[in-house]
Design a protein around this motif. Structure first.
Motif, PDB file in Angstrom:
ATOM      1  N   SER A 177       0.186  17.786  53.848  1.00  0.00           N
ATOM      2  CA  SER A 177       1.258  18.026  52.718  1.00  0.00           C
ATOM      3  C   SER A 177       2.406  18.818  52.983  1.00  0.00           C
ATOM      4  O   SER A 177       3.412  18.435  52.430  1.00  0.00           O
ATOM      5  CB  SER A 177       0.358  18.739  51.579  1.00  0.00           C
ATOM      6  N   SER A 210      -4.232  23.247  47.155  1.00  0.00           N
ATOM      7  CA  SER A 210      -2.973  22.967  46.396  1.00  0.00           C
ATOM      8  C   SER A 210      -1.806  23.185  47.358  1.00  0.00           C
ATOM      9  O   SER A 210      -1.907  24.207  48.045  1.00  0.00           O
ATOM     10  CB  SER A 210      -2.978  23.771  45.195  1.00  0.00           C
ATOM     11  N   GLN A 269       2.427  23.331  46.854  1.00  0.00           N
ATOM     12  CA  GLN A 269       3.368  23.029  46.031  1.00  0.00           C
ATOM     13  C   GLN A 269       4.835  23.618  46.570  1.00  0.00           C
ATOM     14  O   GLN A 269       4.848  24.646  47.463  1.00  0.00           O
ATOM     15  CB  GLN A 269       3.196  24.253  44.661  1.00  0.00           C
ATOM     16  N   ASP A 270       5.913  23.067  46.094  1.00  0.00           N
ATOM     17  CA  ASP A 270       7.164  22.988  46.556  1.00  0.00           C
ATOM     18  C   ASP A 270       8.185  23.227  45.411  1.00  0.00           C
ATOM     19  O   ASP A 270       7.694  22.691  44.286  1.00  0.00           O
ATOM     20  CB  ASP A 270       7.684  22.164  47.609  1.00  0.00           C
ATOM     21  N   ASP A 271       9.393  23.846  45.530  1.00  0.00           N
ATOM     22  CA  ASP A 271      10.324  23.833  44.819  1.00  0.00           C
ATOM     23  C   ASP A 271      11.481  22.752  44.950  1.00  0.00           C
ATOM     24  O   ASP A 271      12.770  23.068  44.477  1.00  0.00           O
ATOM     25  CB  ASP A 271      10.880  25.106  44.473  1.00  0.00           C
ATOM     26  N   ASP A 283       1.462  16.139  40.842  1.00  0.00           N
ATOM     27  CA  ASP A 283       2.386  16.482  39.552  1.00  0.00           C
ATOM     28  C   ASP A 283       3.818  16.658  40.203  1.00  0.00           C
ATOM     29  O   ASP A 283       3.947  17.626  40.973  1.00  0.00           O
ATOM     30  CB  ASP A 283       1.867  17.690  38.811  1.00  0.00           C
ATOM     31  N   SER A 284       4.591  15.938  39.855  1.00  0.00           N
ATOM     32  CA  SER A 284       6.158  15.993  40.141  1.00  0.00           C
ATOM     33  C   SER A 284       7.048  15.581  39.209  1.00  0.00           C
ATOM     34  O   SER A 284       6.901  14.412  38.445  1.00  0.00           O
ATOM     35  CB  SER A 284       6.271  15.094  41.547  1.00  0.00           C
ATOM     36  N   THR A 301       7.184  19.262  43.558  1.00  0.00           N
ATOM     37  CA  THR A 301       5.764  18.679  43.632  1.00  0.00           C
ATOM     38  C   THR A 301       4.866  19.562  43.642  1.00  0.00           C
ATOM     39  O   THR A 301       4.828  20.309  44.611  1.00  0.00           O
ATOM     40  CB  THR A 301       6.008  17.642  44.598  1.00  0.00           C
ATOM     41  N   ARG A 302       3.785  19.326  43.087  1.00  0.00           N
ATOM     42  CA  ARG A 302       2.474  20.144  43.489  1.00  0.00           C
ATOM     43  C   ARG A 302       1.316  18.813  43.853  1.00  0.00           C
ATOM     44  O   ARG A 302       1.105  17.995  42.893  1.00  0.00           O
ATOM     45  CB  ARG A 302       1.930  20.696  42.185  1.00  0.00           C
ATOM     46  N   GLU A 354      -2.604  18.508  44.518  1.00  0.00           N
ATOM     47  CA  GLU A 354      -3.969  19.163  44.458  1.00  0.00           C
ATOM     48  C   GLU A 354      -5.103  18.308  44.963  1.00  0.00           C
ATOM     49  O   GLU A 354      -5.171  17.145  44.210  1.00  0.00           O
ATOM     50  CB  GLU A 354      -4.160  19.732  42.851  1.00  0.00           C
TER      51      GLU A 354
END
Length: 352
Positions: free
Chosen positions: A265, A292, A294-296, A330-331, A337-338, A340
């Motif tokens: 990931s 999980s 996650q990025d910005d 989830d993006s 984007t996340r 999980e």
């Protein structure tokens, strides 16, 4: 009671059963014209039953398959066999009302009636299964290419670093053997040899860590995930917030699966996200391990055509699936984007 009444009741019951079936059921007469067409067939093909009764079966097939299918049905009728699977392992295709072709799995049966021979085809839309198989095939091909690239990288590093350093050490050793009487020069040469040995040891450890970090075996999953986050920040300059217990422990194969999911990931973040910050969370929630990442970054639309990172996501799903887990994504464009992953872990399999 007139005999026609029980027959009518039986017909109504049969029609109800056919319409409640999950698979499409289509019956045709000896001329291969449709006489029965259930609700599942309406849903799959997009034609209403009232429109299709009396129509040739070929209307539901792509043109290039129509002649071959008609001949297949005729040959089947001549065999006298009650039923069999169609396609013999090959993928068959149907044609929807909107002109879209789709893969189907079908079986055919025949029945002699007073009105003549009746053929019944039971078919299932296998679009999702075929798509999944194609994705897995693409992932397998991609994974094979990645393995070859990794072998090439390791071979190149062994040649460029270890082999050259060992060759230099051999030459220096030969020089020392012939110049033991020159003390100062010998000491200087020994200092250089020690520096090369230190570099060789460091290179060996780095190559081994890329293959399988010893920290995972020596210090456990928590420390290994922390090492991943630190290494990610050092290599790519992207700060990575970490939420994981240092004393988190899992037995195999769960520890390696969680480690690789985090690793892959973060690799996707580095390659595709153009992110300014990332966040990793690994936690036990009831009977599940929740991972999980996650990025910005730039994000992407989930319904867009295949993206460059999609094979990476297929690999994550496959890794989780092997342990009966799931991966959700989830993006949104511009909102990051996340990813999980949830992996069920029974108490007796958890080393915590």
């Amino acid at each position: 009671m007139p005999a026609s009444i029980p027959n009518a009741i039986a017909a109504v019951r049969l029609a109800g059963l056919l319409d409640s079936a999950m698979d499409a059921i289509i019956s045709v007469d000896a001329g291969q014209n449709i006489v029965l067409y259930n609700r599942a067939a309406e849903k799959i093909f997009g034609y209403p039953a009232a429109e299709m009764r009396g129509q040739p079966l070929q209307r539901l097939l792509p043109e290039r398959y129509q002649a071959g299918h008609a001949e297949h049905v005729r040959r089947f009728g001549a065999t006298g066999v009650t039923s069999r699977r169609m396609g013999d392992g090959t993928v068959l295709y149907g044609l929807r009302a909107n002109g879209q072709e789709f893969p189907i799995e079908a079986s055919i049966s025949q029945l002699d009636t007073p009105e003549g021979k009746l053929y019944t085809v039971i078919l299932r839309d296998v679009t999702e299964r075929v798509r999944a198989q194609e994705e897995l095939a693409s992932f397998a091909a991609e994974a094979g290419g990645v393995r070859e690239q990794e072998k090439s990288r390791i071979a190149r590093e062994l040649h460029d670093e270890l082999a050259q350093q060992l060759t230099a050490l051999k030459m220096d050793t030969m020089w020392l053997r012939g110049n033991l009487g020159q003390r100062e020069q010998a000491l200087a040469r020994l200092e250089g040899m020690l520096a090369m040995l230190d570099a060789s040891v460091a290179a060996t450890r780095r190559i081994a860590a890329d293959l399988r970090p010893l920290v995972l075996d020596d210090l456990g999953l928590g420390a290994a995930v922390e090492w991943l986050a630190q290494n990610f920040t050092q290599r790519h300059g992207i700060p990575c917030d970490l939420d994981v217990n240092e004393d988190l422990e899992l037995r195999e194969p769960y520890a390696t699966a969680v480690f690789r999911i985090v690793q892959e990931s973060l690799a996707n973040v580095a390659k595709h996200a153009h992110a300014r910050r990332a966040r990793v969370r690994v936690a036990r929630m009831g009977d599940e391990m929740v991972v999980s990442v996650q990025d910005d970054g730039v994000g992407f639309r989930l319904d867009d055509p295949r993206k460059p990172q999609s094979l990476g996501l297929v690999g994550l799903r496959e890794r989780a699936h092997l342990l009966k887990g799931t991966v959700g994504v989830d993006s949104r464009p511009g909102q990051g984007t996340r990813i999980e992953a949830r992996i069920p872990v029974r108490d007796e399999e958890d080393g915590a």
